[in-house]
Write a protein that holds these residues in place. Structure first.
Motif, PDB file in Angstrom:
ATOM      1  N   ILE A   1       3.809  14.613   0.860  1.00 51.94           N
ATOM      2  CA  ILE A   1       2.497  15.100   0.961  1.00 51.94           C
ATOM      3  C   ILE A   1       2.372  16.527   1.464  1.00 51.94           C
ATOM      4  O   ILE A   1       1.755  17.605   0.837  1.00 51.94           O
ATOM      5  CB  ILE A   1       1.359  14.418   1.779  1.00 51.94           C
ATOM      6  CG1 ILE A   1       1.358  12.950   1.021  1.00 51.94           C
ATOM      7  CG2 ILE A   1       0.106  14.961   2.026  1.00 51.94           C
ATOM      8  CD1 ILE A   1       0.516  11.786   2.134  1.00 51.94           C
TER       9      ILE A   1
ATOM     10  N   ASP B   1       1.788   7.169  -6.418  1.00 53.47           N
ATOM     11  CA  ASP B   1       0.762   8.107  -6.801  1.00 53.47           C
ATOM     12  C   ASP B   1       1.392   9.465  -6.485  1.00 53.47           C
ATOM     13  O   ASP B   1       1.147  10.550  -7.287  1.00 53.47           O
ATOM     14  CB  ASP B   1      -0.258   7.847  -5.782  1.00 53.47           C
ATOM     15  CG  ASP B   1      -1.359   6.686  -6.394  1.00 53.47           C
ATOM     16  OD1 ASP B   1      -1.024   6.098  -7.358  1.00 53.47           O
ATOM     17  OD2 ASP B   1      -1.935   6.177  -5.621  1.00 53.47           O
ATOM     18  N   LEU B   2       2.218   9.477  -5.603  1.00 53.73           N
ATOM     19  CA  LEU B   2       2.886  10.893  -5.190  1.00 53.73           C
ATOM     20  C   LEU B   2       3.780  11.280  -6.317  1.00 53.73           C
ATOM     21  O   LEU B   2       3.917  12.382  -6.672  1.00 53.73           O
ATOM     22  CB  LEU B   2       3.588  10.784  -3.587  1.00 53.73           C
ATOM     23  CG  LEU B   2       2.725  10.840  -2.593  1.00 53.73           C
ATOM     24  CD1 LEU B   2       3.389  10.349  -1.369  1.00 53.73           C
ATOM     25  CD2 LEU B   2       1.673  12.132  -2.438  1.00 53.73           C
TER      26      LEU B   2
ATOM     27  N   LYS C   1       2.198   1.995  -3.434  1.00 56.13           N
ATOM     28  CA  LYS C   1       1.257   2.482  -4.351  1.00 56.13           C
ATOM     29  C   LYS C   1       1.063   3.941  -3.905  1.00 56.13           C
ATOM     30  O   LYS C   1       0.975   4.900  -5.037  1.00 56.13           O
ATOM     31  CB  LYS C   1      -0.049   1.464  -4.047  1.00 56.13           C
ATOM     32  CG  LYS C   1      -1.388   2.175  -4.877  1.00 56.13           C
ATOM     33  CD  LYS C   1      -1.060   1.596  -6.320  1.00 56.13           C
ATOM     34  CE  LYS C   1      -2.225   2.038  -7.241  1.00 56.13           C
ATOM     35  NZ  LYS C   1      -2.800   3.362  -7.285  1.00 56.13           N
ATOM     36  N   ILE C   2       1.266   4.261  -2.625  1.00 58.84           N
ATOM     37  CA  ILE C   2       0.738   5.740  -2.400  1.00 58.84           C
ATOM     38  C   ILE C   2       2.216   6.473  -2.836  1.00 58.84           C
ATOM     39  O   ILE C   2       2.099   7.647  -3.419  1.00 58.84           O
ATOM     40  CB  ILE C   2       0.790   5.843  -0.878  1.00 58.84           C
ATOM     41  CG1 ILE C   2      -0.665   5.349  -0.292  1.00 58.84           C
ATOM     42  CG2 ILE C   2       1.042   7.299  -0.363  1.00 58.84           C
ATOM     43  CD1 ILE C   2      -0.818   5.217   1.177  1.00 58.84           C
ATOM     44  N   ASP C   3       3.266   5.904  -2.787  1.00 56.09           N
ATOM     45  CA  ASP C   3       4.713   6.608  -3.419  1.00 56.09           C
ATOM     46  C   ASP C   3       4.539   6.731  -4.689  1.00 56.09           C
ATOM     47  O   ASP C   3       5.002   7.843  -5.268  1.00 56.09           O
ATOM     48  CB  ASP C   3       5.628   5.536  -2.711  1.00 56.09           C
ATOM     49  CG  ASP C   3       7.219   6.253  -3.317  1.00 56.09           C
ATOM     50  OD1 ASP C   3       7.208   7.334  -2.619  1.00 56.09           O
ATOM     51  OD2 ASP C   3       7.925   5.914  -3.870  1.00 56.09           O
TER      52      ASP C   3
ATOM     53  N   ALA D   1       6.812   9.691   2.672  1.00 54.47           N
ATOM     54  CA  ALA D   1       5.334   9.903   2.168  1.00 54.47           C
ATOM     55  C   ALA D   1       4.631  11.091   2.776  1.00 54.47           C
ATOM     56  O   ALA D   1       4.310  12.126   2.268  1.00 54.47           O
ATOM     57  CB  ALA D   1       4.403   8.703   2.179  1.00 54.47           C
ATOM     58  N   THR D   2       4.765  11.299   4.284  1.00 54.95           N
ATOM     59  CA  THR D   2       4.225  12.585   4.936  1.00 54.95           C
ATOM     60  C   THR D   2       5.205  13.651   4.401  1.00 54.95           C
ATOM     61  O   THR D   2       4.385  14.789   4.112  1.00 54.95           O
ATOM     62  CB  THR D   2       4.385  12.293   6.106  1.00 54.95           C
ATOM     63  OG1 THR D   2       3.822  10.825   6.885  1.00 54.95           O
ATOM     64  CG2 THR D   2       3.864  13.455   7.031  1.00 54.95           C
TER      65      THR D   2
ATOM     66  N   GLY E   1       0.937  -1.019  -0.080  1.00 56.56           N
ATOM     67  CA  GLY E   1      -0.092   0.062  -0.004  1.00 56.56           C
ATOM     68  C   GLY E   1       0.900   1.310  -0.096  1.00 56.56           C
ATOM     69  O   GLY E   1       0.672   2.302  -0.520  1.00 56.56           O
ATOM     70  N   LEU E   2       1.961   1.353   0.900  1.00 57.58           N
ATOM     71  CA  LEU E   2       2.991   2.437   0.812  1.00 57.58           C
ATOM     72  C   LEU E   2       3.384   2.534  -0.443  1.00 57.58           C
ATOM     73  O   LEU E   2       3.647   3.759  -1.002  1.00 57.58           O
ATOM     74  CB  LEU E   2       3.767   2.459   1.939  1.00 57.58           C
ATOM     75  CG  LEU E   2       3.400   2.676   3.355  1.00 57.58           C
ATOM     76  CD1 LEU E   2       4.320   2.175   4.399  1.00 57.58           C
ATOM     77  CD2 LEU E   2       2.989   4.210   3.311  1.00 57.58           C
TER      78      LEU E   2
ATOM     79  N   THR F   1       6.948   5.763   5.361  1.00 51.97           N
ATOM     80  CA  THR F   1       5.882   6.714   5.790  1.00 51.97           C
ATOM     81  C   THR F   1       6.317   8.338   6.082  1.00 51.97           C
ATOM     82  O   THR F   1       5.506   9.120   5.698  1.00 51.97           O
ATOM     83  CB  THR F   1       5.444   6.159   7.247  1.00 51.97           C
ATOM     84  OG1 THR F   1       4.888   4.783   7.056  1.00 51.97           O
ATOM     85  CG2 THR F   1       4.220   6.762   7.658  1.00 51.97           C
TER      86      THR F   1
END
Length: 425
Positions: free
Chosen positions: A414, A160-161, A156-158, A410-411, A153-154, A407
């Motif tokens: 964001i 998308d970022l 995938k978030i990375d 990613a924070t 999941g992380l 994390t």
């Protein structure tokens, strides 16, 4: 398990001292005995126990004829010649089993059929511990799967970022710039990304390998490579993540990674073959013959469940009944009982009150030899489970470190993207 089935046999000749001649036949080795059977008369010309051997040597007869001699108790010397493939191979195998017999002199003194209460209680305690550890291993495995899902999941978030960063770069580029990205911005971002990846790779590399190279069992064995018959002394190391083949000087001959082992063929309780297959080149195959192989089989059966194959020879070995109720090699039950009592150094008939406390303990041990062997195998399995659990915990520690760094990264991205979007608005 029968002790009458040969572990290994070789063709050769035996010198009959009374007749001053050589007789062709077959030399065979069982778990506790050495036999020589004549090819012509099918009679046993020599039969003696490993425990009665005093010396094994390679000598020459008439200065030119290479022989193997075995000195038995009572100054009885047996001469074996014309051994195939050669006398060095036979010497290595006989010397290995004889040495292991010397290191465990009570291996043949079996207890009675009834299970002593103390030994059974110990077995039950170890079995309960093993069940608890297996349950813990299942929970750890499920927890590891959850960590892996979070990591996916992380990632995938990375990803998308990264897409959002590209879109923001296009929005931030001036109208007169035709390529959508500023070159100095691209270079700075690439350097920062490479630095973060290198730091993460270095952190994960330092945490790996500490638990995977721990030794579960070290088995002295007679080893040969491929299909040749050149058996040499060495050892087999069973590790958490691999199998290692070493010589007598502890020099590494070959290392089988756990995922590289394609087949483990069990020829007998004392002989196995480990094979790694290749396409377009010869397979790598090692054969191991060891008196302590049953100790390693319990661990190998757990680690390589789907790759262990039992041969017909092994099934025939296990299906052969024992020669006597006491599992001895004597020609009849009385002789086996006599040999057993001689090995425990107790007479057959003892007057009442003449036994000391130590002798009574020897006659009625609190834990029999069979129970001790079973406990040893169960403890080996416990050790294997514990080391695998430790390896999984270390892997999860590395995953947690990656989760923390991912994390935080990613924070940070964001927050950075939020500020850039506010500036654009």
């Amino acid at each position: 398990m029968s002790r009458g089935v040969p572990i290994h046999s070789w063709s050769g000749s035996y010198y009959i001292n009374s007749e001053k001649r050589w007789e062709n036949g077959s030399l065979s080795l069982t778990r506790t005995m050495v036999h020589f059977i004549s090819n012509q008369s099918k009679e046993s010309l020599a039969s003696f126990r490993l425990s009665r051997i005093m010396e094994i040597k390679m000598e020459s007869s008439s200065f030119i004829f290479s022989t193997l001699t075995v000195l038995e108790e009572g100054n009885v010397k047996h001469w074996f010649g014309s051994l195939k493939p050669n006398r060095v191979v036979v010497y290595n195998v006989l010397e290995h089993f004889w040495r292991e017999r010397l290191l465990s002199p009570t291996s043949e003194a079996r207890g009675a059929e009834g299970q002593p209460s103390k030994g059974r209680e110990l077995i039950n305690l170890v079995a309960e511990s093993q069940r608890r550890l297996e349950d813990t291993g299942m929970v750890l495995s499920h927890q590891g799967e959850q960590f892996d899902n979070v990591m996916q999941g992380l990632e995938k978030i990375d990803s998308d970022l990264g897409v959002a960063d590209k879109l923001l770069l296009e929005l931030e580029s001036p109208s007169w710039w035709p390529f959508g990205k500023l070159p100095w911005k691209t270079l700075q971002d690439a350097k920062a990304e490479d630095a973060s990846r290198a730091a993460a790779a270095a952190a994960s590399a330092t945490g790996k390998g500490s638990g995977r190279n721990k030794v579960i069992a070290s088995i002295p064995a007679v080893v040969n490579k491929g299909g040749n018959s050149d058996l040499k002394p060495g050892c087999l190391l069973v590790l958490v993540s691999s199998l290692e083949v070493r010589d007598t000087n502890c020099q590494l001959l070959h290392r089988f990674e756990r995922n590289e082992v394609d087949e483990i063929r069990v020829h007998s309780p004392y002989e196995i073959t480990v094979r790694q297959r290749f396409i377009g080149k010869p397979d790598i195959c090692y054969r191991f013959l060891s008196a302590k192989m049953p100790e390693a089989m319990s661990v190998l059966a757990m680690q390589y469940k789907k790759k262990v194959e039992l041969t017909r020879e092994y099934c025939a070995f296990k299906a052969t009944p024992v020669s006597s109720p006491c599992d001895t090699e004597g020609p009849n039950w009385n002789e086996g009982l006599l040999l057993k009592c001689q090995e425990t150094e107790l007479p057959l008939e003892v007057p009442a009150g003449a036994l000391s406390q130590l002798q009574v303990h020897a006659l009625h041990p609190s834990v029999s030899q069979s129970e001790a062997q079973e406990l040893k195998q169960m403890l080996m399995q416990l050790k294997n489970l514990a080391l695998e659990a430790e390896t999984e915990l270390e892997r999860q520690d590395d995953v947690l470190d990656d989760l923390t760094s991912s994390t935080d990264r990613a924070t940070m991205h964001i927050e950075k993207h939020t500020c850039r979007m506010k500036r654009l608005l």
